[in-house]
Design an enzyme around this catalytic site. Structure first.
Site, PDB file in Angstrom:
ATOM      1  N   CYS A 111      40.126  33.732  49.106  1.00 33.79           N
ATOM      2  CA  CYS A 111      38.826  33.315  48.576  1.00 33.79           C
ATOM      3  C   CYS A 111      39.133  32.209  47.584  1.00 33.79           C
ATOM      4  CB  CYS A 111      38.107  34.475  47.891  1.00 33.79           C
ATOM      5  SG  CYS A 111      36.654  33.945  46.962  1.00 33.79           S
ATOM      6  N   CYS A 114      36.597  32.401  44.228  1.00 31.95           N
ATOM      7  CA  CYS A 114      36.749  33.471  43.222  1.00 31.95           C
ATOM      8  C   CYS A 114      37.850  34.392  43.721  1.00 31.95           C
ATOM      9  CB  CYS A 114      35.428  34.178  42.901  1.00 31.95           C
ATOM     10  SG  CYS A 114      34.370  34.615  44.281  1.00 31.95           S
ATOM     11  N   SER A 115      37.535  35.597  44.193  1.00 29.20           N
ATOM     12  CA  SER A 115      38.597  36.467  44.705  1.00 29.20           C
ATOM     13  C   SER A 115      38.014  37.545  45.590  1.00 29.20           C
ATOM     14  CB  SER A 115      39.375  37.084  43.547  1.00 29.20           C
ATOM     15  OG  SER A 115      38.457  37.674  42.659  1.00 29.20           O
ATOM     16  N   CYS A 116      37.075  37.161  46.456  1.00 28.75           N
ATOM     17  CA  CYS A 116      36.402  38.115  47.337  1.00 28.75           C
ATOM     18  C   CYS A 116      37.423  38.839  48.212  1.00 28.75           C
ATOM     19  CB  CYS A 116      35.388  37.382  48.205  1.00 28.75           C
ATOM     20  SG  CYS A 116      34.098  36.615  47.223  1.00 28.75           S
TER      21      CYS A 116
END
Lengths: 207, 225
Positions: A111, A114-116
């Protein structure tokens, strides 16, 4: 939003202690005192992701896909419904797509914004997945990144990197390792690593 | 909002340091608390996921680039709590009013945690508009990766894909548009597609001619090729 127009110094968070441990503690205290947060609920959330929800869920799904053809087909056709039937549903896993590694295509997930990450299947993402370097480099130089994980792909295998820019979460189905014929589902699940389901690793060879 | 968060393709980072599969999830004793506090405060229902992402993206460039992951979460949480008037600035400095908050009736209690986490918040919505593209169709990403509803606002279109030509791989259904949802302008749900790009379309020096990158992109991010 007024938020957009604040300059750096005006951000409300700067009013809290700058040390992160103290900052978290201060905010928890403020919210608890006002009845907006129940500290026992925080313990319950932490316990959920520490002990109940983690990569073993995803490994169960992969082991089923390896050992049951019709499950594999259902998973590839509608992963959300298929894993939901196993009880793997919830926050950050409302829309799941499973992608399968083959000799032609190696899938890998990132991602960049962000950090999905598919929480109900893999739990909380590891620190490297959230790092600036992984977010920046996975899309541009996936093979170099893979080599840092010890993964070197055959020249003819194409890499397909999935950048999770929406609410769809991707689960990589790694290739079933050679020598795993005849193993039962529980034994197969033990070959499935977290990284193999992100695409930065391969499933373990049977020992 | 800055674009400090839009990291795809950026240069200047060193090697990844993979952790072992059994390494602890949290590396500081306050990391798990920061995560849980963010989820519990979110359960008050005063913002959605797009607003919370936007709040993180609104951190100043120095903060975004120096804060660790959970420091970003906790800073953005404090900012959101004030922005949505759940807390005042005085509350953060310890000079706020005493007593229970009007929203305390909706506090997430420990008993409600399993159900709250299991419930999730699906982002798909019934479809009323037109479905402009079909799998296999060539498309071009719009040339500017900016929010077209709110100047300088939140968007999920990474800069590295702006203007690139790709192909529709699959249709995911109709999903809430973050560009409006992050700003309280409603769901304005649109068709969402997985779009595949050849690495050579995105990067000047791709590692391998067969490599591809797939992004999930909303219909209004795309034009016919």
């Amino acid at each position: 939003m007024p938020h957009d127009h604040h300059d750096h110094d005006a951000h409300p968070h700067s009013l809290l202690p700058s040390d992160p441990a103290l900052r978290v503690k201060a905010l928890e205290t403020i919210l608890t005192r006002k009845g907006l947060v129940d500290p026992a609920a925080l313990d319950a959330i932490i316990d959920t992701y520490e002990n109940r929800i983690g990569p073993k869920n995803g490994a169960d799904v992969v082991a089923r896909a390896w050992s049951d053809k019709s499950f594999r087909q259902e998973l590839l056709a509608d992963a959300t419904a298929t894993v939901r039937e196993l009880g793997y549903y919830g926050r950050q896993g409302e829309h799941i797509v499973a992608v399968e590694n083959t000799p032609e295509t190696h899938n890998m997930v990132v991602c960049t914004l962000c950090s999905c990450y598919p929480w109900p299947l893999l739990g909380i993402p590891p620190a490297w997945y959230k790092s600036d370097g992984y977010r920046a480099r996975a899309v541009r130089e996936p093979r170099r990144v893979l080599s840092e994980f010890g993964v070197v792909l055959p020249e003819e295998t194409g890499v397909r990197v999935w950048d999770s820019t929406a609410e769809v979460r991707y689960l990589v189905i790694p290739m079933r390792p050679q020598g795993s014929e005849g193993m039962d589902r529980a034994a197969l699940a033990r070959l499935v690593t977290r990284n193999s389901m992100i695409g930065t690793g391969l499933a373990k060879a049977p020992s | 909002m800055t674009r400090a968060h839009d990291m795809g393709g950026r240069f200047g980072y060193g090697a990844i340091r993979p952790e072992g599969e059994d390494e602890p999830l949290w590396h500081e004793p306050w990391h798990d608390r920061a995560m849980a506090l963010t989820l519990a405060a979110g359960a008050l229902g005063q913002w959605n996921i797009d607003m919370s992402r936007h709040a993180r993206e609104c951190l100043s460039v120095p903060d975004y680039s120096t804060f660790s992951y959970y420091e970003k979460w906790i800073a953005a949480l404090a900012d959101l709590l004030v922005e949505t008037s759940v807390l005042t600035r005085d509350d953060l400095t310890g000079e706020g009013s005493e007593g229970r908050h009007a929203l305390s009736y909706s506090v997430l209690t420990a008993e409600k945690v399993p159900a709250a986490l299991a419930k999730g918040s699906p982002s798909d919505r019934p479809s009323f508009g037109s479905l402009d593209f079909a799998p296999g169709q060539e498309v071009r990403v719009r040339p500017h990766p900016e929010n077209t509803h709110v100047e300088g606002g939140h968007t999920r279109l990474p800069a590295y894909a702006a203007g690139a030509r790709g192909r529709i791989l699959r249709y995911h259904g109709n999903h809430v548009l973050p560009d409006t949802s992050a700003h309280g302008l409603g769901d304005q749900a649109e068709p969402l597609y997985a779009v595949v790009f050849s690495a050579s379309e995105l990067w000047q020096m791709p590692e391998h001619p067969n490599d591809e990158v797939v992004l999930d992109l909303w219909q209004s991010y795309l034009e016919p090729a």
